[in-house]
Design a protein around this motif. Structure first.
Motif, PDB file in Angstrom:
ATOM      1  N   LEU A 158       0.037  11.592  -9.871  1.00 57.42           N
ATOM      2  CA  LEU A 158      -1.280  11.021 -10.153  1.00 57.42           C
ATOM      3  C   LEU A 158      -1.994  10.728  -8.834  1.00 57.42           C
ATOM      4  O   LEU A 158      -1.354  10.591  -7.793  1.00 57.42           O
ATOM      5  CB  LEU A 158      -1.132   9.710 -10.934  1.00 57.42           C
ATOM      6  N   VAL A 159      -3.329  10.646  -8.902  1.00 55.53           N
ATOM      7  CA  VAL A 159      -4.091  10.171  -7.752  1.00 55.53           C
ATOM      8  C   VAL A 159      -4.693   8.819  -8.130  1.00 55.53           C
ATOM      9  O   VAL A 159      -4.739   8.453  -9.309  1.00 55.53           O
ATOM     10  CB  VAL A 159      -5.206  11.162  -7.325  1.00 55.53           C
ATOM     11  N   LYS A 160      -5.138   8.089  -7.097  1.00 52.15           N
ATOM     12  CA  LYS A 160      -5.568   6.701  -7.316  1.00 52.15           C
ATOM     13  C   LYS A 160      -6.652   6.579  -8.406  1.00 52.15           C
ATOM     14  O   LYS A 160      -6.633   5.652  -9.205  1.00 52.15           O
ATOM     15  CB  LYS A 160      -6.053   6.096  -5.997  1.00 52.15           C
ATOM     16  N   PRO A 167       0.821  -1.223   0.000  1.00 54.17           N
ATOM     17  CA  PRO A 167       0.000   0.000   0.000  1.00 54.17           C
ATOM     18  C   PRO A 167       0.856   1.275   0.000  1.00 54.17           C
ATOM     19  O   PRO A 167       0.527   2.253  -0.679  1.00 54.17           O
ATOM     20  CB  PRO A 167      -0.815  -0.131   1.291  1.00 54.17           C
ATOM     21  N   LYS A 168       1.968   1.232   0.736  1.00 54.45           N
ATOM     22  CA  LYS A 168       2.860   2.397   0.780  1.00 54.45           C
ATOM     23  C   LYS A 168       3.520   2.604  -0.591  1.00 54.45           C
ATOM     24  O   LYS A 168       3.625   3.745  -1.079  1.00 54.45           O
ATOM     25  CB  LYS A 168       3.921   2.164   1.865  1.00 54.45           C
ATOM     26  N   LEU A 169       3.941   1.506  -1.203  1.00 48.76           N
ATOM     27  CA  LEU A 169       4.562   1.586  -2.530  1.00 48.76           C
ATOM     28  C   LEU A 169       3.594   2.209  -3.548  1.00 48.76           C
ATOM     29  O   LEU A 169       3.978   3.065  -4.340  1.00 48.76           O
ATOM     30  CB  LEU A 169       4.987   0.177  -2.986  1.00 48.76           C
ATOM     31  N   VAL A 170       2.339   1.778  -3.491  1.00 48.27           N
ATOM     32  CA  VAL A 170       1.332   2.313  -4.416  1.00 48.27           C
ATOM     33  C   VAL A 170       1.228   3.832  -4.249  1.00 48.27           C
ATOM     34  O   VAL A 170       1.253   4.585  -5.230  1.00 48.27           O
ATOM     35  CB  VAL A 170      -0.039   1.624  -4.187  1.00 48.27           C
ATOM     36  N   ASN A 171       1.159   4.289  -3.002  1.00 54.13           N
ATOM     37  CA  ASN A 171       1.090   5.732  -2.748  1.00 54.13           C
ATOM     38  C   ASN A 171       2.311   6.464  -3.275  1.00 54.13           C
ATOM     39  O   ASN A 171       2.202   7.537  -3.877  1.00 54.13           O
ATOM     40  CB  ASN A 171       0.969   5.994  -1.241  1.00 54.13           C
TER      41      ASN A 171
END
Lengths: 333, 78
Positions: free
Chosen positions: A251-253, A239-243
């Motif tokens: 970019l935002v999710k 999850p941290k990597l994705v952020n």
């Protein structure tokens, strides 16, 4: 200068191991329960005399044939494996000759597992953007099944063998490489390891270790995975990597059209998907018929599920043995 | 910490067919879809949501969600 993935090809060995066969060897595990939990129905297994180098050669030749790119035009070969044919020389040097790449071609191996494809793309982009190379051939190949103890049913259900080949150049292609985030935490080294056989324990012999219920735990000559530790690492790191990947690409999710993660196993990926709140239709799975093929899962899933099918921003992420992880954005055209 | 919220979070770690059967007191190890992967998911969700790492040996002693809840509550000194 920009860098693009222009083409992907892959190779799967002929022999197949399905859940029915695993269930025959380990009757306490029903075939349908294996698929329900792992999302895997079968895996391909390299032949006894087939090395990761052999498979990488086949994937590389397939890519050259499919793209009609001249071997003479490749000026860098990157080869990702944890199953080197020899301690030395570097398998990439052997592959340069077998693929008839020019002698002016740079070639090196790098040893990474589930994060390997992301690192390979990051290195490829660096070589191109810096002007060091124009056409990079990125090969990944893994034969983890040769590391698995015959009594180790857990790892047997998860891993399969495969090889992939990707062509990365500055010419416009299906996927433009965005910005990368990479990470490492060597304190996790013990949790996914083949301890014996390399230099530190070259001649040590392993013995089978069982728990109090008679379940196989490990043998140091073979692949050992501390599933609990890997699960914890993944659930915190991804999850941290994705952020971080979103941030460094501005970019935002919601601007991500698809998420393609290393295909570890379905249960763990579902856990992560729910945790980062990504709808199922944006989350790519491709492991039913091949299993977890380590550094090959992302290129194979890209080829099968995305190329000519999915447009927009794809967030790809790899994570595992090391610990090592990485992610980036692909702009799919 | 609220037992109902906690139970709901743990419930989600079970496969859908077993979720309706999950209560705070049921022995989750006896559910048909229980296995070590479910255990891993429970430990992982507690670690990330409550900041408590349950050692595997301690986890093996726990039979239901109430055991987990009491353990986490004690560790957090709530």
């Amino acid at each position: 200068m920009k860098a693009f993935i222009n083409a992907i090809s892959y190779y799967l060995p002929e022999k197949v191991l399905d859940n029915h066969q695993i269930s025959l060897e380990h009757p306490e595990w029903a075939a349908d329960k294996i698929s329900q939990k792992t999302g895997i129905y079968k895996r391909h297994i390299a032949a006894h005399d087939e090395s990761a180098g052999d498979m990488a050669e086949k994937a590389g030749k397939k890519l050259l044939a499919e793209t009609k790119v001249e071997a003479s035009g490749i000026d860098f070969l990157l080869y990702c494996t944890q199953s080197p044919d020899f301690f030395l020389p570097t398998t990439a040097c052997i592959l340069q000759a077998k693929l008839s790449l020019p002698t002016s071609c740079g070639a090196l191996d790098f040893n990474l597992g589930c994060s390997g494809y992301i690192y390979g793309l990051a290195l490829s982009k660096s070589l191109i953007v810096s002007g060091i190379a124009k056409k990079v051939l990125l090969l990944t190949s893994e034969t983890y099944t040769k590391f698995i103890n015959p009594k180790d049913k857990s790892n047997k259900t998860i891993f399969g063998d495969a090889a992939s080949a990707s062509l990365i150049t500055s010419e416009i292609g299906p996927y433009e490489l965005g910005n990368f985030r990479l990470g490492t935490d060597g304190t996790g080294a013990e949790n996914l390891i083949v301890r014996f056989g390399a230099i530190r324990h070259k001649t040590d012999k392993g013995t089978d270790i069982f728990d109090s219920t008679g379940e196989f735990v490990k043998n140091e000559e073979y692949l050992f995975m501390n599933g609990q530790a890997i699960f914890s690492f993944t659930s915190i790191t991804v999850p941290k990597l994705v952020n971080d990947v979103l941030l460094c690409n501005n970019l935002v999710k919601d601007e991500i059209d698809y998420f393609l993660f290393h295909q570890a196993n379905k249960y763990m990926l579902e856990f992560i998907r729910k945790k980062i709140k990504v709808p199922l239709e944006k989350f790519i799975y491709y492991l039913e018929d091949i299993g977890n093929t380590v550094s090959n899962t992302i290129p194979i899933a890209l080829k099968e599920e995305c190329t000519n099918k999915k447009k927009g921003n794809i967030l790809i992420a790899g994570f595992g043995v090391g610990y090592s992880w990485g992610g980036c954005i692909l702009h799919s055209m | 910490m609220d037992l109902n919220d906690f139970t709901e979070q743990i419930k989600l770690q079970f496969l859908e067919e077993d979720q309706p059967k999950v209560t705070s007191e049921i022995d989750f190890r006896k559910l048909s879809t229980w296995d070590s992967l479910t255990g891993m998911a429970i430990i992982a969700i507690i670690e990330s949501e409550y900041g408590v790492t349950i050692p595997v040996d301690d986890f093996k002693e726990m039979r239901n969600i109430l055991d987990l809840f009491n353990y986490v509550k004690y560790q957090r000194k709530d």
